[in-house]
Design a protein around this motif. Structure first.
Motif, PDB file in Angstrom:
ATOM      1  N   HIS A   1       0.838  -1.205   0.000  1.00 17.77           N
ATOM      2  CA  HIS A   1       0.000   0.000   0.000  1.00 17.77           C
ATOM      3  C   HIS A   1       0.868   1.248   0.000  1.00 17.77           C
ATOM      4  N   LEU A   2       1.923   1.239   0.796  1.00 18.45           N
ATOM      5  CA  LEU A   2       2.801   2.407   0.852  1.00 18.45           C
ATOM      6  C   LEU A   2       3.531   2.626  -0.471  1.00 18.45           C
ATOM      7  N   THR A   3       4.082   1.560  -1.050  1.00 15.21           N
ATOM      8  CA  THR A   3       4.881   1.745  -2.262  1.00 15.21           C
ATOM      9  C   THR A   3       4.039   1.931  -3.513  1.00 15.21           C
ATOM     10  N   GLU A   4       2.979   1.167  -3.654  1.00 14.59           N
ATOM     11  CA  GLU A   4       2.177   1.236  -4.878  1.00 14.59           C
ATOM     12  C   GLU A   4       1.023   2.228  -4.773  1.00 14.59           C
ATOM     13  N   GLY A   5       0.311   2.179  -3.670  1.00 13.11           N
ATOM     14  CA  GLY A   5      -0.853   3.055  -3.505  1.00 13.11           C
ATOM     15  C   GLY A   5      -0.480   4.485  -3.161  1.00 13.11           C
ATOM     16  N   ARG A   6       0.471   4.640  -2.237  1.00  4.76           N
ATOM     17  CA  ARG A   6       0.857   5.971  -1.756  1.00  4.76           C
ATOM     18  C   ARG A   6       2.120   6.492  -2.424  1.00  4.76           C
ATOM     19  N   LYS A   7       2.797   5.665  -3.223  1.00  2.00           N
ATOM     20  CA  LYS A   7       4.009   6.039  -3.967  1.00  2.00           C
ATOM     21  C   LYS A   7       5.152   6.489  -3.051  1.00  2.00           C
ATOM     22  N   VAL A   8       5.298   5.807  -1.924  1.00  2.00           N
ATOM     23  CA  VAL A   8       6.421   6.056  -1.029  1.00  2.00           C
ATOM     24  C   VAL A   8       7.536   5.108  -1.444  1.00  2.00           C
ATOM     25  N   ALA A   9       8.563   5.639  -2.086  1.00  2.03           N
ATOM     26  CA  ALA A   9       9.685   4.809  -2.534  1.00  2.03           C
ATOM     27  C   ALA A   9      10.831   5.714  -2.960  1.00  2.03           C
ATOM     28  N   SER A  10      12.011   5.135  -3.042  1.00  3.45           N
ATOM     29  CA  SER A  10      13.167   5.896  -3.526  1.00  3.45           C
ATOM     30  C   SER A  10      13.002   6.169  -5.008  1.00  3.45           C
ATOM     31  N   ARG A  11      13.309   7.366  -5.380  1.00  5.75           N
ATOM     32  CA  ARG A  11      13.265   7.727  -6.802  1.00  5.75           C
ATOM     33  C   ARG A  11      14.526   8.494  -7.149  1.00  5.75           C
ATOM     34  N   HIS A  12      15.422   7.809  -7.813  1.00  4.80           N
ATOM     35  CA  HIS A  12      16.639   8.457  -8.274  1.00  4.80           C
ATOM     36  C   HIS A  12      16.406   8.923  -9.698  1.00  4.80           C
ATOM     37  N   PRO A  13      16.793  10.154 -10.050  1.00  2.34           N
ATOM     38  CA  PRO A  13      16.534  10.677 -11.399  1.00  2.34           C
ATOM     39  C   PRO A  13      17.088   9.790 -12.514  1.00  2.34           C
TER      40      PRO A  13
END
Length: 119
Positions: free
Chosen positions: A98-110
């Motif tokens: 739920h956090l990673t897919e639903g809420r988009k909480v994840a590391s994002r390197h350009p």
């Protein structure tokens, strides 16, 4: 005669114990990564994060108890504890998903963003 892998055969308990112990041993690195993600999350996500962490911590504890039970020769207890750990892991995985897919909480390197305007 018990089926292979069910924990009732003495010959198949050593690999189960090894896998169980290795899974518990890698928990610290995964918890550290989750803590880093949580620290950058928004306030709404920070409420779900601790529940996810506690659920996963409980699962680790139950799996460790399963490992100890198997080491002491109580294989039936070990199997039951492993099933309880699996249930806790499922709940923790649901919250993490739920956090990673639903809420988009994840590391994002350009460097890994498909759309340059998305970062």
């Amino acid at each position: 005669m018990a089926a292979p892998g069910c924990g009732r055969c003495r010959s198949d308990t050593s690999p189960v114990q090894t896998i169980d112990g290795c899974g518990d041993g890698g928990a610290a690195s995964r918890a550290w990564t989750g803590w880093a993600e949580w620290s950058a999350a928004g306030p709404r996500d920070k409420r779900v994060g601790p529940v996810h962490a506690v659920t996963n911590g409980a699962a680790i504890g139950v799996y460790a108890a399963s490992w100890m039970a198997r080491r002491r020769g109580r294989h039936g207890t070990g199997v039951r504890l492993a099933l309880a750990g699996m249930a806790a892991t499922g709940l923790g995985a649901y919250l993490g998903g739920h956090l990673t897919e639903g809420r988009k909480v994840a590391s994002r390197h350009p460097a890994y963003v498909d759309d340059p305007g998305e970062s």
